[in-house]
Design an enzyme around this catalytic site. Structure first.
Site, PDB file in Angstrom:
ATOM      1  N   CYS A  75       0.823  -1.211   0.000  1.00  0.00           N
ATOM      2  CA  CYS A  75       0.000   0.000   0.000  1.00  0.00           C
ATOM      3  C   CYS A  75       0.854   1.256   0.000  1.00  0.00           C
ATOM      4  O   CYS A  75       0.365   2.349  -0.316  1.00  0.00           O
ATOM      5  CB  CYS A  75      -0.944   0.000   1.205  1.00  0.00           C
ATOM      6  N   ARG A  77       4.163   1.372  -1.560  1.00  0.00           N
ATOM      7  CA  ARG A  77       5.203   1.415  -2.586  1.00  0.00           C
ATOM      8  C   ARG A  77       4.944   0.397  -3.681  1.00  0.00           C
ATOM      9  O   ARG A  77       4.317  -0.649  -3.434  1.00  0.00           O
ATOM     10  CB  ARG A  77       6.572   1.155  -1.960  1.00  0.00           C
ATOM     11  N   SER A 128       9.335   3.855   5.249  1.00  0.00           N
ATOM     12  CA  SER A 128       7.896   3.648   5.398  1.00  0.00           C
ATOM     13  C   SER A 128       7.180   4.949   5.728  1.00  0.00           C
ATOM     14  O   SER A 128       7.779   5.894   6.250  1.00  0.00           O
ATOM     15  CB  SER A 128       7.620   2.628   6.508  1.00  0.00           C
ATOM     16  N   GLY A 206     -18.670   3.506  12.007  1.00  0.00           N
ATOM     17  CA  GLY A 206     -18.008   4.163  10.890  1.00  0.00           C
ATOM     18  C   GLY A 206     -17.429   3.107   9.955  1.00  0.00           C
ATOM     19  O   GLY A 206     -17.186   1.970  10.364  1.00  0.00           O
TER      20      GLY A 206
END
Length: 433
Positions: A75, A77, A128, A206
């Protein structure tokens, strides 16, 4: 949503420059084509990332100048690591990667030693979005293992990946780069445990990115049921027994919950005293919404409410601790890169030694065959043995002798000095004196 925790890319120190001659040819054949969170959003990376990274790597490896190809897609790279037949082929390999992965404006490329440095930094969590991120080391390991099984790697790319995983593990064990909790999901789970222990049933109100992160973190951490409440259908729930509730059924959904997390983005509070009527007074509520989802009367009640600011304080403290570990990790990466270069030089020497032993064995077998034939014809054994030793010595030293004489005529003292060191001729002379 995350807390920025690292310096901008242009502030990162580059690896120490090395003379081209000092970098082994195997390392100079490396190239990397990449896009990551520093230049693209998560949505953009999702669009760039291939559905099948192995298939994308195969397309790159189909180029006749590419010898290894590995595509690392997460997610944060999308990166292609390549090895070419020669250093001069790197541009061709990068073009093959560009064709396979697309050509976003912000794509970056690395070559040679910079590829090794970058891969080591990725494995250590320095590259990261959240510094020291826990999952990237496993992602690197699994990606390169899969490439090896698919016959897409096995040479210098695999050796670099093995070394990267090794230094990544060591940094996590020996520094504070992975200490504390820096993700909202994990930080929220820790807050719930601090307030009331691990829940048997968690209700997440949510269905956005933040709520989904918490639900997934809870599903990984605990053996509990996770229910979701939202106006629209929630994403896939992390537990098989979880239930998707409509917002109108909030009161029923919250009944008997052991912990509640809310992150709706609604303009007005949704967790009201009415919604909490069937919830026990000690049930913790973590409110990640801004503006808050929990109404003021609930926050003033006996219900333990953890606010977004409290979670951010937890994350901020952990990020500070991890940043303090960065210099030690940077040093470990620098040392690991240098050690990797040394091993690649040794690998080249091993290849040369194998060739040398193969050539010597061929000469020996040829001379031995002639000696055996002479013995069978009745030639005196002592004569055969003496001739065999002389012929073997002459065959082994014939080419080096010619090269040394040529070097002497050309004034090439480096070859002569190297011969002295290689065969310890100065040592022999000193011992004889």
């Amino acid at each position: 949503m995350h807390v920025p925790d690292s310096a901008p890319p242009d502030a990162r120190p580059e690896p120490e420059p090395s003379p081209v001659a000092a970098v082994p040819k195997s390392v100079r054949r490396l190239a990397c084509y990449r896009v990551d969170h520093e230049s693209c959003s998560t949505e953009e990376l999702g669009a760039i990332g291939p559905d099948d990274p192995v298939a994308a790597a195969r397309r790159i490896a189909a180029h006749d100048r590419v010898t290894e190809a590995v595509v690392l897609s997460t997610c944060n790279r999308v990166e292609a690591y390549l090895s070419m037949r020669t250093p001069a082929d790197r541009d061709a390999g990068l073009e093959a990667a560009r064709e396979a992965l697309g050509d976003p404006d912000r794509a970056r490329t690395e070559t040679g030693l910079a590829v090794v440095d970058h891969l080591f930094r990725v494995a250590c969590g320095l590259e990261s979005a959240v510094i020291g991120e826990a999952h990237v080391l496993g992602q690197v390991r699994r990606t390169f293992e899969t490439a090896l099984e698919a016959d897409l790697a096995g040479g210098v790319v695999t050796r670099a990946a093995d070394a990267a995983v090794s230094v990544g593990r060591r940094c996590r064990d020996e520094t504070g780069i992975a200490e504390g909790t820096v993700g909202y999901g994990s930080a929220t789970c820790e807050a719930i445990v601090d307030e009331g222990g691990a829940p048997d049933r968690l209700v997440v109100v949510g269905a956005g990115e933040l709520a989904t992160e918490v639900a997934n973190a809870a599903g990984h951490r605990w053996d509990c049921r996770v229910d979701a409440v939202n106006r629209s259908a929630a994403p896939a729930l992390p537990t098989d027994d979880g239930r998707d509730w409509p917002l109108e059924a909030l009161e029923r959904a919250l009944a008997d919950a052991d912990a509640i997390v809310t992150a709706t983005g609604a303009p007005d509070p949704v967790v009201t005293p009415e919604a909490m009527r069937r919830v026990g007074p000690g049930t913790p509520v973590v409110d990640l919404a801004s503006p808050p989802d929990v109404a003021e009367p609930v926050r003033r009640s006996a219900v333990p409410v953890v606010a977004l600011a409290d979670i951010q304080t937890r994350i901020g403290a952990a990020v500070t601790d991890r940043r303090a570990a960065v210099p030690a990790v940077e040093d470990a990466v620098t040392d690991a890169v240098a050690a990797f270069v040394d091993r690649e030089r040794e690998n080249r020497a091993e290849d040369t030694l194998r060739e040398l032993h193969r050539a010597a064995a061929a000469i020996r077998e040829s001379e031995l065959e002639q000696a055996q034939a002479r013995l069978e014809n009745g030639t005196d054994p002592e004569t055969v043995l003496a001739d065999f030793a002389s012929a073997l010595t002459g065959s082994l030293l014939g080419t080096p002798t010619e090269r040394l004489r040529t070097a002497a005529r050309d004034g090439d003292d480096a070859v002569i000095d190297a011969t002295h060191r290689l065969f310890d001729l100065d040592g022999d002379r000193e011992r004889s004196e």
